[in-house]
Each structure stands twice: as structure tokens, then as C-alpha cells.
Write an enzyme that holds these catalytic residues in place. Structure first.
Site, PDB file in Angstrom:
ATOM      1  N   ASP A 215       0.881  -1.162   0.000  1.00 33.53           N
ATOM      2  CA  ASP A 215       0.000   0.000   0.000  1.00 33.53           C
ATOM      3  C   ASP A 215       0.924   1.218   0.000  1.00 33.53           C
ATOM      4  OD1 ASP A 215      -2.052   1.777  -0.012  1.00 33.53           O
ATOM      5  OD2 ASP A 215      -3.128   0.919   1.692  1.00 33.53           O
TER       6      ASP A 215
HETATM    7  C1  BGC Z   1      -4.900   3.536   0.037  1.00 27.16           C
HETATM    8  C2  BGC Z   1      -5.018   2.579  -1.133  1.00 27.16           C
HETATM    9  C3  BGC Z   1      -4.809   3.327  -2.422  1.00 27.16           C
HETATM   10  C4  BGC Z   1      -3.445   4.001  -2.376  1.00 27.16           C
HETATM   11  C5  BGC Z   1      -3.119   4.797  -3.625  1.00 27.16           C
HETATM   12  C6  BGC Z   1      -3.619   4.341  -0.006  1.00 27.16           C
HETATM   13  O1  BGC Z   1      -3.624   5.345   0.953  1.00 27.16           O
HETATM   14  O2  BGC Z   1      -4.971   2.818   1.254  1.00 27.16           O
HETATM   15  O3  BGC Z   1      -6.281   1.975  -1.124  1.00 27.16           O
HETATM   16  O4  BGC Z   1      -4.918   2.474  -3.515  1.00 27.16           O
HETATM   17  O5  BGC Z   1      -3.419   4.905  -1.276  1.00 27.16           O
HETATM   18  O6  BGC Z   1      -3.917   5.920  -3.720  1.00 27.16           O
END
Ligand code: BGC
Length: 727
Positions: A215
Site C-alpha cells: 500500500d
Molecule cells: C490507500 C489505497 C490506495 C493508495 C493509492 C492508499 O492510501 O490505502 O487503497 O490504492 O493509497 O492511492
């Protein structure tokens, strides 16, 4: 090749031109693209390019329709392809453990089967276009509070039965390009450093062959992450991680072979996004968003008011009817290509003019009374008041959890005031997380749950309310009477860095079906404008651990409609380990024209009856009786049959630490013990009264006490009979 293991910037991977390796572009997800201009900004906050906002997962989950979800996935894939995006960051298949989780709108359900089937459909839809998907957030990411650090403390059985199966199904059935590891810790170990989860379970046990992506910002120690099984750290860290990884290789702390394997997986991501690129027709995609939104809408209550006749004199009340709330905040926020309001759409269905009153101010600023009074005056003069209420963008989002499930006070006061004067009242809800209906539920004639329906939600709701589409959505999450009745209440969101999943398997309807706590509407509930009758329900045992269910359902009303067949298993009579009183084990949504029947067969395999046995580290089916239930919802049975399954013949190993009771209960040793009770003491032990008192003593204690009363070698030879187990 170390350089491949960390991104180039916020949204793309590092190319290695000399080796013919291109850069791969990723973008959120899950219900619409959030593509930023080349590179984007480091935090991804800048506005994105226009894209279709399809219904968020909270709505898609309520469709109970893999076909609808796959169609949305396919449309997303086409938009990604056209925008030069290779991988979409979705679907989110985390379980809705508590209604308070700020990101519940991005997740499909409180049930692992529903989440898994729909998640797999999404991935197949996206990947049918050649674009890759990223199932997220692996795993036990069920709250926003302290999300980057908190340890989800979950026992293995609960993980295996509740929090992992949706990921498992998506991985095994749909082979997603990537799995995104979660920010949080799982039993004390960061998702990005959890080797057990990423390598043992995901790769070895489930056979995942794609890449694990972190993530955004979830990696703390790049070498530890690669060792655990993360292949790609996102976003890039401007070379810092690559330097650290190289140093770790030189220092012998990171195996070069491991780096090469990860680099190879990242290189292979270059296969995605190579499909045919065609211009996207925004109108056609808007139509897909509308069709999906209508399939997701749940009719919660209807006392002779819906569908509305085009001649009904209605007043539409509530700012959300004019300015719809249709998506959630955070990384999934989409810059919609256009937005349908209910007010605008209703005018196309109604024959006469439609009155409108704002009723409240979404921001909750100022005195609500003048707005309320104007709404009440308008309602008194009409036949039906349609009131839109719900949560504003500021009330729920990625990044924080809610603290209550209540609607704003100004809105509940409005419902009560309007329903007092109005001949008929219909309430339409817009929200990402569950909202309570208490204090006004009984005052209104109909309730339509619109969740967050995406950019075409307004026109979809008009089609439902005017009966152009027959509602067929079912709740993917239980609506409790009180927040306090939800199983995670006393353990959410944890404290001092830990959240203990003390309710274990009893999440959502599994809890209330087991404890009998009253709910407003259970998981699986949803009404239709027609009536379905069960004509046949037969369960045939097809093996020691499986059955086939045969169902015939007739649409006895005068409207065509879709029906969801829900099959639950009650294994709670199998007392060896705790089993919830209801678990969804199969479902199918089927369209049945008025006056016609549908015949269906659904197979319930071994997993439908199995629990995770922590001693055996395996799935296990206990022999005995199981109730197979055709549920109208998770708590209401339309038909049921009890079957007897042969189950697994498990010979558990006995040791001197096993209790006396376990020795007597043992399927092989127990009967022998009883037959050869030469020793008076053993005979005495087997008496029920004595066994109740002494049954919990380890056998060693008995041996210590009566050593010479037991023939030499007798205990040892009994133990030797139990050293292997078989299924
Ligand atoms: C989120 C993800 C997301 C990623 C990119 C993170 O903060 O938890 O779900 O895909 O950011 O935006």
C-alpha cells in the site's frame, strides 16, 4: 534489477530500458479511475482527470450479482486502457467488521463469500480487457483509526474463516495481477513484513503467482519487506529504498535470488495494459453505471406506496436529491464525467410538476428550522413526500472512523415532522457506512437504501421509485438497532496500538443469528415489487463433505424481477468448536419473468461445512448433522433440510498432556480404554460423575498417581495408535 523493486514516482514503476523493461502505470480504483497527469503529486491530492464514477463497493456488494460487478470491472478496464493505465488499484475486499470503519464504503460486505465472489467477478471483468487489478488491502485492514500502525490481533481460525477467504477466492479464481499488502500489523507484524501472510499463505498455500505491491507508504524497512514477500514498493522513494536494498544484499542480509524473483514478478507486470485501445464512450459508461446502480439499490420497507405512479403529486425534500452524495472521500475519489440528480431524473418520469424543498443544510450550519418548516408546508399539500437524507462527505471518509451510526439530528427531526403531515412518506438514504433507522422507521411508509450509487445514482433511484426497474438489491451488511449491538463494539478501534478481534467469527449476521440480538434489517434483506414463492427445496448429499441443493422459485406477482437465492449452513450443533448459527455458503441471483419459475442447482462443497482446525492446521469437516437453509435473509428461513455428513475421520494424536476426557472421547482409543478397564481406578474414572470432575486432568497426572496399576507399555501403545491422521 534491484531498481525494479521500488516505484519510479507516485504512480509508476521504474523502467529499465537497456533490458527492454517498460514502466507500468497504476491508478486508483476501485470504482472509477483517479488518473493524475504524468507523475502526479507525491501525496496524490491533486485533482484527477474526468472518469466515470461507478457505484462504490458498498453498493456493488448489495447487487449480489457477479454479472453486474464484472460488467463494471470491464468498463473500468476499458477506461484504464484508454488512459494508459496498466493496473487498477481495486477491488477492496476487507470485511466490514464494525459499521464505524470509515472505509466501509470501499468494501463489499460483512460476509467473506459475498466479498470473495464479487471481488473475483470484478477482477475477471477488469482483466478481461488486458488491464491488471490489485486486490486490497491484505489483510485484516478493518479500520482507519491508527491504520498505519495498529496491530490487528486476530486468532488464526478467525483469519482463515472470516478475514482471508475473500482474498483466497479472488487469488485462486481470478488470478489478479497484484495483491496490495495492508498498512496495519497482523498479530504484531506489519502487513508489508508479514512473511507468513505474504509468502506462506498467499504464495505457497494459495498459489499466487503475481506481484505483491505495498500500500502507498506501507514499507518501513525495504529489505524486511522484500524478504517477507513484497515485490514492489509504492510510491518510489527517490532512490533511498534501492540504495538500502543494495546495501542489504552486499551485507548478506538479503538473498540475491530473492531479489531476482521479485524483480521478475515486477517485470512480468509489463504484460498488463497491452489490450486494444479504443476511445471510451462516456454516455455508454454512464449507462452501465446507471444499470449497476439500479441493481444495487435495496428496498428496505414498502407499505403500499412504491412504485409511484407518474401522476402522483409529490414533493421531493432534502438537499441530497438536488446535490447527490454518490461517492466517498480519500484515494478512491473520482472526478465524475457527469452527475445525475434524483430531482432532475424524476422530472422525466412524473407527469406533473415536482415541488422541491431543501429541508436541511448538508454542512449542518445555521438554524435548520426555517428549512424544515418550508418542507413541512410543501409536504402537507402533496400526496407523497420523498425525503432524501444521509451522511455528508465530511461525515465519513478514508482516513478516520465514525463514532456513531446516527443520521444528523436535523435530518431525523425533518423526517418526523414531514411524516406527521404527509399522506405518504418515502425515505431515501445516501451513505457509505450503515446508518441507524431508529426513532423514525415506523413513521414512514417506505425506505429505499441508495448507499453511494456513483454518478448515475440519481437516475437509477428515479427508475426504482417510479417502477421502471424492479428493486433486487439485498443488504450486504446488517442494519443494527443500536451500535452497541454490533459484535465488535467493545473491541473497536482498540487501544495503545492493538485492536483485539475478540468477537472472533461472530461478525455481522453471524453474531446476531447466534446470540438472538434483535436487528432492524439483517444481511440479505431486500424487498421487490413482485412476490417469489419457493416451489422446491431439496438437498442431496453427494459425498462425505458436500451436498447439492436444488431449488425452484416462482415469480407469482405481476412484474418481472430478479431474486437472490441464499443458502446458509447452520453447523452450530457440531459442538467440537464454536460455529456461528448461520453462514452464507452459496447464492445466485436469477431474473424471473412474472408468472414463470426458475430451477437452480447449487453445489456446496467441503468448505461450506468445514472449520479451520488450529491443531491440524487444516480445514476439517466434523461428522454429523448440518442444517441447510434457504434463507430469505440471514435470519429468515424459507425452507430447510437437515443432512448427515460422514465428514472427516480424524485420529487426533494423544499424548500424556491430553486430558482424561480427551482419552475417553478419542474415536480409536476411547472404546479400547472402556473395554479394557481392568484397573479399578480407570473404571472409576469412566463413571460420569467422576469424569466431570477429573476429566480435565492431563493423563500424566493419572499415570503419576497409579503408575503400577497400569500394565507397562499399555499407555504408550495406545498413544502409538494415534500418531497419524487421515481424511
Ligand atoms: C490507500 C489505497 C490506495 C493508495 C493509492 C492508499 O492510501 O490505502 O487503497 O490504492 O493509497 O492511492
Amino acid at each position: 534489477m534491484v531498481t525494479l523493486l521500488s516505484g519510479r514516482d507516485t504512480w509508476s514503476t521504474q523502467p529499465v530500458e537497456s533490458a527492454g523493461i517498460r514502466s507500468v502505470r497504476l491508478s486508483d480504483g476501485p470504482h472509477g479511475l483517479r488518473v493524475q497527469e504524468e507523475g502526479g503529486d507525491p501525496l496524490g491530492f491533486l485533482p484527477s482527470l474526468p472518469a466515470t464514477c461507478f457505484p462504490p463497493a458498498v453498493a456493488l456488494g448489495s447487487s449480489w450479482d457477479p454479472g453486474v460487478v464484472a460488467k463494471v470491472g470491464e468498463a473500468l478496464g476499458r477506461e484504464a486502457q484508454a488512459a494508459g493505465i496498466d493496473i487498477i488499484l481495486g477491488p477492496g475486499v476487507n470485511i466490514k467488521r464494525s459499521p464505524l470503519c470509515g472505509r466501509n464504503f470501499e468494501y463489499l460486505s460483512e460476509d467473506p463469500l459475498l466479498s470473495g465472489v464479487l471481488g473475483a467477478a470484478y477482477v475477471k471483468g477488469v482483466q478481461s480487457t488486458g488491464v491488471g487489478a490489485s486486490v486490497k488491502h491484505f489483510a485484516a485492514n478493518n479500520q482507519e483509526t491508527d491504520r498505519m500502525r495498529v496491530s490487528a490481533d486476530v486468532d488464526e481460525r478467525t483469519l482463515r474463516e472470516i478475514y482471508l477467504p475473500a482474498f483466497e477466492r479472488v487469488v485462486k479464481e481470478a488470478e489478479p495481477a497484484t495483491v496490495m499488502c495492508a498498512y496495519n500489523k497482523i498479530n504484531g507484524v506489519y502487513g508489508s513484513e508479514n512473511r507468513w501472510l505474504l509468502t506462506e499463505v498467499l504464495r505457497r498455500q494459495w498459489g499466487f503467482t503475481g506481484a505483491v505491491v505495498s500500500d502507498w507508504g506501507a514499507v518501513h524497512d525495504p529489505a524486511a519487506a522484500v524478504r517477507a514477500g513484497v515485490d514492489l514498493e509504492m510510491p518510489g522513494t527517490r532512490g533511498r529504498s534501492v540504495r538500502e536494498l543494495m546495501a542489504a544484499v552486499v551485507a548478506g542480509e538479503l538473498d540475491e535470488a530473492v531479489v531476482s524473483e521479485s524483480a521478475e514478478r515486477v517485470r512480468r507486470l509489463g504484460r498488463y495494459g497491452l489490450g486494444e485501445t479504443n476511445a471510451v464512450d462516456p454516455d455508454a459508461h454512464h449507462a452501465i453505471a446507471r444499470e449497476a446502480a439500479a441493481a444495487c439499490t435495496v428496498l428496505l420497507k414498502n407499505e403500499d406506496v412504491l412504485p409511484l405512479s407518474p401522476d402522483a403529486r409529490i414533493v421531493v425534500i432534502g438537499e441530497f436529491a438536488r446535490t447527490p452524495r454518490f461517492q466517498g472521500g480519500g484515494s478512491s475519489h473520482v472526478n465524475a464525467t457527469r452527475i445525475d440528480s434524483f430531482l432532475g431524473a424524476a422530472e422525466e418520469h412524473a407527469r406533473g410538476p415536482i415541488e422541491f424543498a431543501a429541508g436541511y443544510d448538508v454542512d449542518g450550519d445555521g438554524d435548520p428550522r426555517p428549512l424544515r418548516e418550508a418542507a413541512v408546508t410543501a409536504a402537507a399539500a402533496c400526496e407523497v413526500a420523498v425525503i432524501f437524507v444521509g451522511l455528508g462527505e465530511a461525515d465519513e471518509s478514508e482516513g478516520f472512523d465514525r463514532t456513531s451510526i446516527d443520521l444528523p439530528e436535523a435530518q431525523t427531526a425533518l423526517i418526523r415532522a414531514v411524516s406527521t403531515v404527509s399522506a405518504k412518506t418515502v425515505v431515501v438514504l445516501s451513505h457509505g457506512g450503515v446508518v441507524g433507522l431508529e426513532g423514525w422507521h415506523d413513521d414512514v411508509d417506505a425506505i429505499v437504501d441508495g448507499f453511494l450509487l456513483g454518478q448515475a445514482g440519481g437516475s437509477a433511484l428515479a427508475e426504482i421509485i417510479y417502477g421502471v426497474v424492479n428493486p433486487s438489491g439485498k443488504l450486504a451488511e446488517t442494519i443494527p438497532m443500536r451500535l452497541e449491538d454490533t459484535a465488535a463494539f467493545t473491541n473497536f478501534p482498540g487501544e495503545q496500538g492493538h485492536v483485539v478481534y475478540g468477537e472472533r467469527l461472530l461478525v455481522g449476521y453471524r453474531s446476531v443469528a447466534t446470540t438472538g440480538v434483535a436487528v432492524r434489517y439483517p444481511f440479505g434483506h431486500g424487498l421487490s415489487y413482485t412476490t417469489f414463492r419457493v416451489r422446491r427445496f431439496q438437498v442431496s448429499v453427494t459425498g462425505s463433505d458436500r451436498v447439492t441443493v436444488s431449488v425452484a422459485v416462482e415469480n407469482v406477482g405481476d412484474r418481472d424481477g430478479a431474486h437472490v437465492i441464499q443458502i446458509y449452513v447452520d453447523a452450530s450443533s457440531r459442538g467440537f468448536v464454536q460455529r456461528p448459527a448461520r453462514e452464507l455458503r452459496a447464492f445466485a441471483k436469477v431474473f424471473i419473468p412474472a408468472g414463470r419459475s426458475a430451477d437452480l442447482e447449487l453445489a456446496l462443497d467441503r468448505r461450506a461445512f468445514a472449520y479451520w482446525d488450529t491443531e491440524l492446521s487444516d480445514w476439517c469437516v466434523t461428522p454429523g448433522e448440518y442444517r441447510v437453509i434457504l434463507g430469505r435473509d440471514a435470519l429468515t428461513s424459507d425452507a430447510e433440510e437437515t443432512v448427515i455428513l460422514g465428514g472427516d475421520h480424524i485420529v487426533r494424536e494423544l499424548t500424556l498432556r491430553s486430558t482424561v476426557q480427551e482419552w475417553f472421547d478419542h474415536p480409536v482409543v476411547g472404546p479400547i480404554l472402556l473395554e479394557t478397564l481392568e484397573s479399578k481406578l480407570l473404571f472409576g474414572l469412566a463413571q460420569p460423575g467422576t469424569l466431570r470432575v477429573l476429566g480435565s486432568l492431563p493423563m500424566q497426572k493419572i499415570v503419576n498417581l497409579v503408575g503400577e496399576g497400569i500394565p507397562p507399555g499399555a499407555i504408550e501403545s495406545l498413544m502409538a495408535m494415534t500418531v497419524h491422521s487421515e481424511k
